[in-house]
Motif scaffolding. Structure first.
Motif, PDB file in Angstrom:
ATOM      1  N   HIS A 143      41.261  44.639  20.226  1.00 52.87           N
ATOM      2  CA  HIS A 143      41.508  46.089  20.176  1.00 52.87           C
ATOM      3  C   HIS A 143      42.904  46.447  20.669  1.00 52.87           C
ATOM      4  CE1 HIS A 143      37.466  47.298  19.060  1.00 52.87           C
ATOM      5  NE2 HIS A 143      37.043  46.326  19.837  1.00 52.87           N
ATOM      6  N   GLN A 144      43.709  45.454  20.982  1.00 49.83           N
ATOM      7  CA  GLN A 144      45.086  45.614  21.441  1.00 49.83           C
ATOM      8  C   GLN A 144      45.154  46.493  22.685  1.00 49.83           C
ATOM      9  OE1 GLN A 144      47.014  47.059  17.934  1.00 49.83           O
ATOM     10  NE2 GLN A 144      47.080  45.038  16.990  1.00 49.83           N
ATOM     11  N   ARG A 145      44.261  46.211  23.622  1.00 52.88           N
ATOM     12  CA  ARG A 145      44.231  46.927  24.890  1.00 52.88           C
ATOM     13  C   ARG A 145      44.300  45.929  26.025  1.00 52.88           C
ATOM     14  NH1 ARG A 145      39.500  51.126  23.390  1.00 52.88           N
ATOM     15  NH2 ARG A 145      40.749  52.387  21.977  1.00 52.88           N
ATOM     16  N   ARG A 146      44.686  46.441  27.188  1.00 50.78           N
ATOM     17  CA  ARG A 146      44.700  45.583  28.370  1.00 50.78           C
ATOM     18  C   ARG A 146      43.276  45.297  28.795  1.00 50.78           C
ATOM     19  NH1 ARG A 146      47.837  48.440  32.950  1.00 50.78           N
ATOM     20  NH2 ARG A 146      45.672  48.935  33.148  1.00 50.78           N
ATOM     21  N   PRO A 147      43.023  44.087  29.283  1.00 52.16           N
ATOM     22  CA  PRO A 147      41.673  43.810  29.801  1.00 52.16           C
ATOM     23  C   PRO A 147      41.426  44.677  31.041  1.00 52.16           C
ATOM     24  CG  PRO A 147      43.082  41.879  30.002  1.00 52.16           C
ATOM     25  CD  PRO A 147      43.881  42.925  29.323  1.00 52.16           C
ATOM     26  N   GLN A 148      40.304  45.340  31.046  1.00 48.38           N
ATOM     27  CA  GLN A 148      39.991  46.225  32.162  1.00 48.38           C
ATOM     28  C   GLN A 148      38.930  45.573  33.042  1.00 48.38           C
ATOM     29  OE1 GLN A 148      39.032  49.154  29.430  1.00 48.38           O
ATOM     30  NE2 GLN A 148      41.076  50.012  29.319  1.00 48.38           N
ATOM     31  N   VAL A 149      38.917  45.931  34.301  1.00 45.22           N
ATOM     32  CA  VAL A 149      38.089  45.271  35.298  1.00 45.22           C
ATOM     33  C   VAL A 149      36.595  45.306  34.971  1.00 45.22           C
ATOM     34  CG1 VAL A 149      37.443  45.265  37.737  1.00 45.22           C
ATOM     35  CG2 VAL A 149      39.818  45.594  37.072  1.00 45.22           C
ATOM     36  N   PRO A 150      36.009  46.422  34.529  1.00 46.65           N
ATOM     37  CA  PRO A 150      34.560  46.400  34.258  1.00 46.65           C
ATOM     38  C   PRO A 150      34.162  45.388  33.188  1.00 46.65           C
ATOM     39  CG  PRO A 150      35.342  48.652  34.351  1.00 46.65           C
ATOM     40  CD  PRO A 150      36.542  47.775  34.395  1.00 46.65           C
ATOM     41  N   TRP A 151      34.993  45.229  32.175  1.00 45.85           N
ATOM     42  CA  TRP A 151      34.662  44.270  31.115  1.00 45.85           C
ATOM     43  C   TRP A 151      34.790  42.838  31.626  1.00 45.85           C
ATOM     44  CZ3 TRP A 151      31.924  45.946  27.377  1.00 45.85           C
ATOM     45  CH2 TRP A 151      32.056  47.256  26.955  1.00 45.85           C
ATOM     46  N   LEU A 152      35.745  42.597  32.505  1.00 43.20           N
ATOM     47  CA  LEU A 152      35.878  41.262  33.085  1.00 43.20           C
ATOM     48  C   LEU A 152      34.674  40.948  33.966  1.00 43.20           C
ATOM     49  CD1 LEU A 152      39.665  41.123  33.992  1.00 43.20           C
ATOM     50  CD2 LEU A 152      38.512  40.157  32.013  1.00 43.20           C
ATOM     51  N   LEU A 153      34.164  41.951  34.669  1.00 38.56           N
ATOM     52  CA  LEU A 153      32.969  41.738  35.483  1.00 38.56           C
ATOM     53  C   LEU A 153      31.753  41.462  34.607  1.00 38.56           C
ATOM     54  CD1 LEU A 153      33.447  44.421  38.277  1.00 38.56           C
ATOM     55  CD2 LEU A 153      33.834  41.954  38.401  1.00 38.56           C
ATOM     56  N   LEU A 154      31.708  42.091  33.437  1.00 42.29           N
ATOM     57  CA  LEU A 154      30.622  41.794  32.507  1.00 42.29           C
ATOM     58  C   LEU A 154      30.706  40.344  32.037  1.00 42.29           C
ATOM     59  CD1 LEU A 154      28.227  42.842  30.840  1.00 42.29           C
ATOM     60  CD2 LEU A 154      29.864  43.409  29.050  1.00 42.29           C
ATOM     61  N   GLY A 155      31.925  39.823  31.881  1.00 37.42           N
ATOM     62  CA  GLY A 155      32.092  38.427  31.517  1.00 37.42           C
ATOM     63  C   GLY A 155      31.632  37.474  32.618  1.00 37.42           C
ATOM     64  N   LEU A 156      31.720  37.918  33.858  1.00 31.27           N
ATOM     65  CA  LEU A 156      31.268  37.086  34.983  1.00 31.27           C
ATOM     66  C   LEU A 156      29.761  37.162  35.212  1.00 31.27           C
ATOM     67  CD1 LEU A 156      34.013  37.640  37.707  1.00 31.27           C
ATOM     68  CD2 LEU A 156      33.534  35.557  36.429  1.00 31.27           C
ATOM     69  N   ALA A 157      29.087  38.069  34.561  1.00 29.78           N
ATOM     70  CA  ALA A 157      27.650  38.289  34.803  1.00 29.78           C
ATOM     71  C   ALA A 157      26.798  37.028  34.627  1.00 29.78           C
ATOM     72  CB  ALA A 157      27.149  39.415  33.909  1.00 29.78           C
ATOM     73  N   PRO A 158      26.967  36.230  33.546  1.00 25.77           N
ATOM     74  CA  PRO A 158      26.125  35.030  33.444  1.00 25.77           C
ATOM     75  C   PRO A 158      26.330  34.063  34.604  1.00 25.77           C
ATOM     76  CG  PRO A 158      27.220  35.442  31.355  1.00 25.77           C
ATOM     77  CD  PRO A 158      27.799  36.379  32.353  1.00 25.77           C
ATOM     78  N   ALA A 159      27.577  33.885  35.030  1.00 31.53           N
ATOM     79  CA  ALA A 159      27.840  32.957  36.127  1.00 31.53           C
ATOM     80  C   ALA A 159      27.239  33.482  37.431  1.00 31.53           C
ATOM     81  CB  ALA A 159      29.338  32.737  36.282  1.00 31.53           C
TER      82      ALA A 159
END
Length: 123
Positions: free
Chosen positions: A97-113
């Motif tokens: 989407h040509q946007r900067r990675p934002q913190v909430p989405w990065l936390l969603l990526g960490l959810a499985p771990a």
């Protein structure tokens, strides 16, 4: 060619070209795709990418939970890889989407771990 009265008939209008036919030397102009089509394509690709990589991270967590508890380093390694994969999925989805990675989405990526850490060590 003159008719019987000696006058020339008015010139005939050029034949109208049908819009659906192609005339050599006069190619059709490409129709621009609307912005909404591009937006939908970006969303579809980013959701497919995120869900695929997220499923990979969940699979790594399942593997970490199913490994023998006497070898915690293997569990830690699999959970670390799951966390990295989840974060990369979030970063790639925001890059589409040509946007900067934002913190909430990065936390969603960490959810499985994080769920894996709970299941492996804190339960």
């Amino acid at each position: 060619m003159p008719d019987r009265t000696g006058e020339r008939p008015p010139p005939a209008a050029p034949a109208r070209r049908r819009a659906h036919l192609m005339v050599p030397g006069q190619p059709h102009r490409p129709v621009p795709t609307p912005a909404s089509t591009r937006r939908v394509q970006r969303w579809v690709v980013s959701i497919l990418l995120f869900s695929t990589v997220f499923h990979l991270a969940v699979g790594l967590v399942v593997a970490a939970v199913s490994i023998d508890a006497s070898v915690p380093t293997s569990r830690i390694g699999l959970l670390a890889i799951a966390g990295v994969m989840g974060v990369l999925a979030a970063v790639a989805a925001s890059a589409i989407h040509q946007r900067r990675p934002q913190v909430p989405w990065l936390l969603l990526g960490l959810a499985p771990a994080l769920v894996g850490v709970y299941l492996c060590f804190l339960r």
